[in-house]
Design an enzyme around this catalytic site. Sequence first.
Site, PDB file in Angstrom:
ATOM      1  N   HIS A  47       0.806  -1.229   0.000  1.00 32.82           N
ATOM      2  CA  HIS A  47       0.000   0.000   0.000  1.00 32.82           C
ATOM      3  C   HIS A  47       0.837   1.277   0.000  1.00 32.82           C
ATOM      4  CE1 HIS A  47      -4.081  -1.728   0.739  1.00 32.82           C
ATOM      5  NE2 HIS A  47      -3.330  -2.763   1.032  1.00 32.82           N
ATOM      6  N   ASP A 102       3.394   9.550  -0.659  1.00 30.47           N
ATOM      7  CA  ASP A 102       2.230   8.734  -0.326  1.00 30.47           C
ATOM      8  C   ASP A 102       2.082   7.628  -1.366  1.00 30.47           C
ATOM      9  OD1 ASP A 102      -0.069   8.080   1.118  1.00 30.47           O
ATOM     10  OD2 ASP A 102      -0.727  10.160   1.229  1.00 30.47           O
TER      11      ASP A 102
HETATM   12  P1  ADQ Z   1      -3.257   6.013   4.641  1.00 27.38           P
HETATM   13  O1  ADQ Z   1      -1.877   6.436   4.944  1.00 27.38           O
HETATM   14  O2  ADQ Z   1      -4.153   5.781   5.773  1.00 27.38           O
HETATM   15  O3  ADQ Z   1      -3.296   4.713   3.721  1.00 27.38           O
HETATM   16  P2  ADQ Z   1      -5.051   7.454   2.714  1.00 27.38           P
HETATM   17  O4  ADQ Z   1      -5.003   6.668   1.460  1.00 27.38           O
HETATM   18  O5  ADQ Z   1      -5.161   8.906   2.482  1.00 27.38           O
HETATM   19  O6  ADQ Z   1      -3.811   7.202   3.662  1.00 27.38           O
HETATM   20  O7  ADQ Z   1      -6.304   6.992   3.538  1.00 27.38           O
HETATM   21  C1  ADQ Z   1      -6.716   7.629   4.709  1.00 27.38           C
HETATM   22  C2  ADQ Z   1      -8.134   7.158   5.021  1.00 27.38           C
HETATM   23  O8  ADQ Z   1      -8.450   7.618   6.322  1.00 27.38           O
HETATM   24  C3  ADQ Z   1      -9.145   7.725   4.044  1.00 27.38           C
HETATM   25  O9  ADQ Z   1     -10.018   6.717   3.609  1.00 27.38           O
HETATM   26  C4  ADQ Z   1      -9.871   8.796   4.857  1.00 27.38           C
HETATM   27  O10 ADQ Z   1     -11.234   8.887   4.574  1.00 27.38           O
HETATM   28  C5  ADQ Z   1      -9.680   8.311   6.281  1.00 27.38           C
HETATM   29  N1  ADQ Z   1      -9.624   9.486   7.172  1.00 27.38           N
HETATM   30  C6  ADQ Z   1      -8.728  10.478   7.169  1.00 27.38           C
HETATM   31  N2  ADQ Z   1      -9.026  11.390   8.104  1.00 27.38           N
HETATM   32  C7  ADQ Z   1     -10.149  10.969   8.711  1.00 27.38           C
HETATM   33  C8  ADQ Z   1     -10.960  11.459   9.774  1.00 27.38           C
HETATM   34  N3  ADQ Z   1     -10.663  12.576  10.447  1.00 27.38           N
HETATM   35  N4  ADQ Z   1     -12.028  10.737  10.135  1.00 27.38           N
HETATM   36  C9  ADQ Z   1     -12.323   9.573   9.497  1.00 27.38           C
HETATM   37  N5  ADQ Z   1     -11.596   9.073   8.495  1.00 27.38           N
HETATM   38  C10 ADQ Z   1     -10.525   9.740   8.103  1.00 27.38           C
HETATM   39  C11 ADQ Z   1      -2.315   3.792   3.194  1.00 27.38           C
HETATM   40  C12 ADQ Z   1      -1.233   4.429   2.342  1.00 27.38           C
HETATM   41  C13 ADQ Z   1      -1.872   5.272   1.245  1.00 27.38           C
HETATM   42  C14 ADQ Z   1      -2.819   4.415   0.411  1.00 27.38           C
HETATM   43  C15 ADQ Z   1      -3.770   3.641   1.296  1.00 27.38           C
HETATM   44  C16 ADQ Z   1      -4.576   2.622   0.519  1.00 27.38           C
HETATM   45  O11 ADQ Z   1      -0.369   5.225   3.150  1.00 27.38           O
HETATM   46  O12 ADQ Z   1      -0.875   5.823   0.395  1.00 27.38           O
HETATM   47  O13 ADQ Z   1      -3.587   5.255  -0.427  1.00 27.38           O
HETATM   48  O14 ADQ Z   1      -3.080   2.939   2.324  1.00 27.38           O
HETATM   49  O15 ADQ Z   1      -3.766   1.753  -0.190  1.00 27.38           O
END
Ligand code: ADQ
Length: 487
Positions: A168, A381
């Site tokens: 990921h 990311d």
């Molecule tokens: P993350 O590092 O967690 O994922 P991201 O892909 O942006 O990063 O996902 C974050 C998730 O958390 C999103 O679905 C978002 O909706 C949720 N989120 C963020 N803030 C929130 C809040 N305040 N309340 C509720 N939900 C919240 C890892 C990798 C990424 C990759 C994903 C998926 O680091 O690069 O995109 O896995 O493979």
Amino acid sequence: MNAGKKLIIVSNRLPCSFEKVNGNIRVEPASGGLITAMTSILRNKETIWIGWPGSDAEESEVAALIQGASPGNCRLVPVCLSSVEQAKFYHGFSNEILWPLFHDLQSRCNFAPCYWAIYRQVNKKYAMAVLQNADESDYVWVHDYHLLLMAEELRKLGVTRTLAYFHHIPFPSPDIFAKLPWRSEMLRAMLNFNVLGFQTSSDLRNFVRCLRRFASGDARINSEAKLLTLETNHGVVSAGAFPISIDFQEFSTRAASTGVTRMAAELRQNINVHHCVLGVDRLDYTKGIPERLRAFELLLDQSIELHRKVTLVQVVVPSREDIPKYQELKQEVERLVASINGRFTRDGWVPIHYVYRRLDRDELLAHYKAADIALVTPLKDGMNLVAKEFCVAQNGNEGVLILSECAGAAQQLKIGALLVNPNDLDGVASAIRRAMMFSRTERLCRMRTIRRSIARENVSAWAESFCNAVNSCAAEGHEPFACGVSA
Ligand code: ADQ
């Protein structure tokens, strides 16, 4: 597809966390990109999800609560970690070495030699949990950097079935990967999976370059096609780029609901400015939150005419709160918010609204919908699902996405988004100004382009293409791999 086959998902954490508070266990849904993506493809398939419940709770305490917490048709199987394992496998090897290194932040790494043996030991623990809960014919899909040695451990235990892995986070270039003291062992272990999935073609390219440099005798790389085949001493491994996504239909329908629309209007009324800029992140130093706040401060310094007209809503979901580096980051963010608000706040206008908590799905969508501009500026990311969620929630096609060129999502969304270098504060401030000045036609055109692309390459397309890759390399007569993608 044979109905008796199960999908076995293995990830470091279960999709909910079990926190022990005053001796009682509190069950809460967990946040994070892996969970957002995987829970949206679990609706139709009998699944077992193996992972750490995220607390010191005993297996029996967790087992009593776990079934009520399972999403859909999914049975959760806890792998409980001792305090030494939590310290050296999770906080240590995973979060002090692999996470910063794979995000190109090697100066943040602590290469403590004692972490490696425990990392292997815990990978073996997860492998044992698979053995105890899966049949030889089930599909095993391992997720993320915590479990890179798992296939090797399963092979040692005599498992011959097809094993698939999805990475990921970014895969670093050879110059960065070179810093890892266990680089060759790590690559060799990964070759025990039959399929290796990466987020982008540049991650895949980096992986192949690392193989050439540090494990050249272990794999012959056969093609430069979309799905590479690597011939190893134990068989053929396929490796490809599979950009992860979200469930377009689900997010967009829910964003259009009356409840979310009302909540978004209320938010907008409370903020009461011309331009609402939004940041949404897990608390993590890779997400570039302090840099973004400084860029916003620069914008306010440079553009007095924007005072009282623009507000940044920065939502941060708590993450890895027990790690000192994350506590320091939280303090740094709070200091910056206080200092910027202290400098610029005037009667009736607060430049930064800071929210530090997990939002439920509708609240999150309302924030996306209420915003004019999303500022998604990670330093690095794997993909970044927030960028995609914001665009899908923009049913009116009016929002503008400002996106870091260092996010995997930039490869897909670069045509409609405004790309920025997250370290270039001046560039980010200018991009915000530019986004505010776009004509309605320009905004509509950019957002439509992005939304069409996400609708086409949504989470089911991701899961299907990954399953196809697994099936194309599975032995003849092997039951096809299917992951319960909803229709
Ligand atoms: P993350 O590092 O967690 O994922 P991201 O892909 O942006 O990063 O996902 C974050 C998730 O958390 C999103 O679905 C978002 O909706 C949720 N989120 C963020 N803030 C929130 C809040 N305040 N309340 C509720 N939900 C919240 C890892 C990798 C990424 C990759 C994903 C998926 O680091 O690069 O995109 O896995 O493979």
